[in-house]
Scaffold this active site. Structure first.
Site, PDB file in Angstrom:
ATOM      1  N   ARG A 150      -7.634 -20.586  -0.657  1.00 34.47           N
ATOM      2  CA  ARG A 150      -6.532 -20.402   0.272  1.00 34.47           C
ATOM      3  C   ARG A 150      -5.406 -21.417   0.052  1.00 34.47           C
ATOM      4  O   ARG A 150      -5.612 -22.628   0.165  1.00 34.47           O
ATOM      5  CB  ARG A 150      -7.037 -20.496   1.717  1.00 34.47           C
ATOM      6  CG  ARG A 150      -5.952 -20.175   2.731  1.00 34.47           C
ATOM      7  CD  ARG A 150      -6.466 -20.196   4.155  1.00 34.47           C
ATOM      8  NE  ARG A 150      -5.397 -19.856   5.088  1.00 34.47           N
ATOM      9  CZ  ARG A 150      -4.493 -20.726   5.525  1.00 34.47           C
ATOM     10  NH1 ARG A 150      -4.529 -21.979   5.122  1.00 34.47           N
ATOM     11  NH2 ARG A 150      -3.550 -20.327   6.364  1.00 34.47           N
TER      12      ARG A 150
ATOM     13  N   ARG B  35       8.097   4.128  -4.805  1.00 34.81           N
ATOM     14  CA  ARG B  35       8.134   3.213  -3.654  1.00 34.81           C
ATOM     15  C   ARG B  35       7.132   2.075  -3.846  1.00 34.81           C
ATOM     16  O   ARG B  35       7.412   0.921  -3.502  1.00 34.81           O
ATOM     17  CB  ARG B  35       7.873   3.967  -2.349  1.00 34.81           C
ATOM     18  CG  ARG B  35       8.049   3.099  -1.119  1.00 34.81           C
ATOM     19  CD  ARG B  35       8.010   3.889   0.174  1.00 34.81           C
ATOM     20  NE  ARG B  35       6.702   4.517   0.388  1.00 34.81           N
ATOM     21  CZ  ARG B  35       6.446   5.350   1.402  1.00 34.81           C
ATOM     22  NH1 ARG B  35       7.376   5.653   2.276  1.00 34.81           N
ATOM     23  NH2 ARG B  35       5.242   5.879   1.529  1.00 34.81           N
TER      24      ARG B  35
ATOM     25  N   TYR C  83       0.823  -1.203   0.000  1.00 36.51           N
ATOM     26  CA  TYR C  83       0.000   0.000   0.000  1.00 36.51           C
ATOM     27  C   TYR C  83       0.857   1.251   0.000  1.00 36.51           C
ATOM     28  O   TYR C  83       2.070   1.198   0.187  1.00 36.51           O
ATOM     29  CB  TYR C  83      -0.955   0.006   1.209  1.00 36.51           C
ATOM     30  CG  TYR C  83      -0.299   0.363   2.533  1.00 36.51           C
ATOM     31  CD1 TYR C  83       0.552  -0.539   3.174  1.00 36.51           C
ATOM     32  CD2 TYR C  83      -0.506   1.595   3.139  1.00 36.51           C
ATOM     33  CE1 TYR C  83       1.161  -0.207   4.374  1.00 36.51           C
ATOM     34  CE2 TYR C  83       0.101   1.927   4.348  1.00 36.51           C
ATOM     35  CZ  TYR C  83       0.930   1.020   4.959  1.00 36.51           C
ATOM     36  OH  TYR C  83       1.541   1.343   6.140  1.00 36.51           O
TER      37      TYR C  83
ATOM     38  N   LEU D 195      11.121   1.678   7.128  1.00 41.73           N
ATOM     39  CA  LEU D 195      10.442   2.075   5.898  1.00 41.73           C
ATOM     40  C   LEU D 195      11.143   3.321   5.347  1.00 41.73           C
ATOM     41  O   LEU D 195      11.374   4.275   6.098  1.00 41.73           O
ATOM     42  CB  LEU D 195       8.969   2.398   6.175  1.00 41.73           C
ATOM     43  CG  LEU D 195       8.216   2.659   4.866  1.00 41.73           C
ATOM     44  CD1 LEU D 195       7.786   1.329   4.256  1.00 41.73           C
ATOM     45  CD2 LEU D 195       7.030   3.555   5.073  1.00 41.73           C
TER      46      LEU D 195
ATOM     47  N   GLU E 146      12.515   2.715  13.998  1.00 47.60           N
ATOM     48  CA  GLU E 146      11.538   3.746  13.651  1.00 47.60           C
ATOM     49  C   GLU E 146      10.388   3.661  14.640  1.00 47.60           C
ATOM     50  O   GLU E 146      10.530   3.075  15.715  1.00 47.60           O
ATOM     51  CB  GLU E 146      11.085   3.580  12.201  1.00 47.60           C
ATOM     52  CG  GLU E 146      10.495   2.202  11.911  1.00 47.60           C
ATOM     53  CD  GLU E 146      10.043   2.014  10.471  1.00 47.60           C
ATOM     54  OE1 GLU E 146       9.863   2.998   9.734  1.00 47.60           O
ATOM     55  OE2 GLU E 146       9.839   0.846  10.087  1.00 47.60           O
TER      56      GLU E 146
ATOM     57  N   HIS F 215      -0.910 -21.011   0.462  1.00 45.64           N
ATOM     58  CA  HIS F 215       0.166 -20.039   0.657  1.00 45.64           C
ATOM     59  C   HIS F 215       0.880 -19.697  -0.649  1.00 45.64           C
ATOM     60  O   HIS F 215       1.250 -18.549  -0.873  1.00 45.64           O
ATOM     61  CB  HIS F 215       1.193 -20.558   1.672  1.00 45.64           C
ATOM     62  CG  HIS F 215       0.682 -20.589   3.081  1.00 45.64           C
ATOM     63  ND1 HIS F 215      -0.398 -21.345   3.468  1.00 45.64           N
ATOM     64  CD2 HIS F 215       1.104 -19.948   4.193  1.00 45.64           C
ATOM     65  CE1 HIS F 215      -0.619 -21.179   4.762  1.00 45.64           C
ATOM     66  NE2 HIS F 215       0.284 -20.322   5.228  1.00 45.64           N
TER      67      HIS F 215
ATOM     68  N   LYS G 273       6.459  -1.699   2.021  1.00 42.96           N
ATOM     69  CA  LYS G 273       5.236  -1.156   2.607  1.00 42.96           C
ATOM     70  C   LYS G 273       4.099  -2.155   2.412  1.00 42.96           C
ATOM     71  O   LYS G 273       3.255  -2.009   1.511  1.00 42.96           O
ATOM     72  CB  LYS G 273       4.921   0.208   1.971  1.00 42.96           C
ATOM     73  CG  LYS G 273       4.121   1.134   2.884  1.00 42.96           C
ATOM     74  CD  LYS G 273       4.218   2.577   2.449  1.00 42.96           C
ATOM     75  CE  LYS G 273       3.226   3.483   3.153  1.00 42.96           C
ATOM     76  NZ  LYS G 273       3.324   3.544   4.604  1.00 42.96           N
TER      77      LYS G 273
HETATM   78  N1  PDD Z   1       2.857   5.367   7.581  1.00 37.70           N
HETATM   79  N2  PDD Z   1       7.548   4.093   9.000  1.00 37.70           N
HETATM   80  C1  PDD Z   1       6.403   3.387   9.040  1.00 37.70           C
HETATM   81  C2  PDD Z   1       6.388   2.062   9.726  1.00 37.70           C
HETATM   82  C3  PDD Z   1       5.241   3.914   8.434  1.00 37.70           C
HETATM   83  O1  PDD Z   1       4.099   3.214   8.459  1.00 37.70           O
HETATM   84  C4  PDD Z   1       5.288   5.199   7.813  1.00 37.70           C
HETATM   85  C5  PDD Z   1       4.097   5.814   7.148  1.00 37.70           C
HETATM   86  C6  PDD Z   1       6.505   5.899   7.823  1.00 37.70           C
HETATM   87  C7  PDD Z   1       6.649   7.254   7.163  1.00 37.70           C
HETATM   88  O2  PDD Z   1       6.609   7.175   5.758  1.00 37.70           O
HETATM   89  P1  PDD Z   1       6.070   8.407   4.878  1.00 37.70           P
HETATM   90  O3  PDD Z   1       6.881   9.578   5.258  1.00 37.70           O
HETATM   91  O4  PDD Z   1       6.308   7.974   3.474  1.00 37.70           O
HETATM   92  O5  PDD Z   1       4.610   8.595   5.213  1.00 37.70           O
HETATM   93  C8  PDD Z   1       7.609   5.300   8.410  1.00 37.70           C
HETATM   94  C9  PDD Z   1       1.696   5.726   6.821  1.00 37.70           C
HETATM   95  C10 PDD Z   1       1.391   7.184   6.812  1.00 37.70           C
HETATM   96  C11 PDD Z   1       0.538   4.853   7.292  1.00 37.70           C
HETATM   97  O6  PDD Z   1       0.755   3.654   7.364  1.00 37.70           O
HETATM   98  O7  PDD Z   1      -0.558   5.352   7.527  1.00 37.70           O
END
Ligand code: PDD
Length: 286
Positions: free
Chosen positions: A100, A52, A33, A203, A179, A102, A147
């Site tokens: 289903r 990304r 996503y 991320l 993070e 895997h 992501k």
């Molecule tokens: N989250 N790290 C993680 C684990 C994240 O889920 C996100 C963003 C970031 C920051 O990435 P960016 O600057 O590209 O938004 C870092 C989004 C906003 C979410 O899952 O809602």
């Protein structure tokens, strides 16, 4: 105006959108996503978000269902069809609907879903006061650079902060800062901005990159390197960055003040630069 979403080629009201219970996104969390912030109907850093997305799709070995030009058209269409001036476009691709198993199904079309709600950035009060965070050991998998929609570990982390009345969770793996549950983390020590490197443990945030660009333009010294837990606990400033939080100071960590417990001077420089950068983009788009 009701919220309009996009699902597999069609726009429709949110309440009409339906996917099968066999969708691999539902069964396995098998999808990727993006969240794209939109200011005054202008998607922020769209090219970078789509790059990304392409990397995430490659990492999970899912062929891109649309070319970038088509994604761009759809993102603009969904913005147009929804009322708020500032929006958060959510876009998701899953490996589609199959019995289903895997192993990847053959010849199955991916599910493509987009929605766009109002963008909620931190209130002025929160920006001035700063956020609170607690710490935790990062127990997520080793591909946090992708992501993916399977966010259970991040949800468990985020709930931990809710349970202790805090806004976010700052995570450490093997004694080093990674993070937060849904944001990147920066520290400041003696005027130097410290950023964890972009590797498989974090991320690669779009806002992270913007912050490093703004730091360079503002002549803030930067060190991109591993940051030890002690350094985080002894930092003068801590910040969170994400598409919805923008740049937000953390002023308490595990209930103790960060620095003097107020958003610091380097935060003020970069937060100001970020707001100015947004305004400049909106003027160019107008
Ligand atoms: N989250 N790290 C993680 C684990 C994240 O889920 C996100 C963003 C970031 C920051 O990435 P960016 O600057 O590209 O938004 C870092 C989004 C906003 C979410 O899952 O809602």
């Amino acid at each position: 105006m009701s919220e309009i979403v996009y699902l597999n080629g069609e726009f429709m009201p949110l309440e009409n959108a339906r996917v099968s219970v066999l969708d691999r996104g539902f069964i396995f969390g098998d999808g990727v996503y993006e969240v794209i912030p939109v200011y005054s109907r202008h998607p922020f850093r769209l090219t970078e978000h789509l790059a990304r997305l392409r990397r995430s799709l490659e990492a999970i070995r899912l062929e891109a269902p649309l070319a970038d030009a088509e994604w761009i058209r759809l993102v603009h269409q969904i913005i147009e069809r929804n009322a708020p001036e500032d929006q958060a476009v959510y876009l998701q691709v899953t490996r589609g609907v199959a019995r289903r198993d895997h192993a990847f199904p053959k010849g199955v079309a991916p599910t493509v879903f987009m929605m766009s709600g109002p963008l909620s950035t931190p209130s002025r009060e929160l920006v001035e006061k700063g956020a609170s965070a607690v710490t935790a050991t990062d127990f997520r998998w080793l591909r946090c650079d992708v992501k993916v929609t399977s966010l259970l570990a991040n949800c468990l982390m985020r709930q931990r902060s809710v349970d202790s009345g805090a806004d976010e969770v700052v995570m450490f793996r093997d004694g080093y800062l990674t993070e937060a549950s849904s944001s990147n983390v920066f520290a400041v020590k003696e005027g130097v901005l410290l950023a964890p490197p972009k590797n498989h443990l974090v991320l690669p945030g779009i806002t992270y990159d913007v912050v490093l660009e703004l730091a360079a333009a503002s002549k803030v010294p930067v060190e991109v390197r591993e940051i030890g837990e002690d350094e985080v606990r002894g930092a003068d400033e801590l910040w969170l960055t994400s598409s919805s939080k923008e740049v937000l100071a953390v002023t308490t960590l595990d209930g103790r003040p960060v620095g003097d417990g107020k958003p610091g001077p380097v935060f003020k420089v970069i937060h100001g630069a970020f707001q100015e950068f947004k305004r400049r983009i909106m003027r160019q788009a107008a």
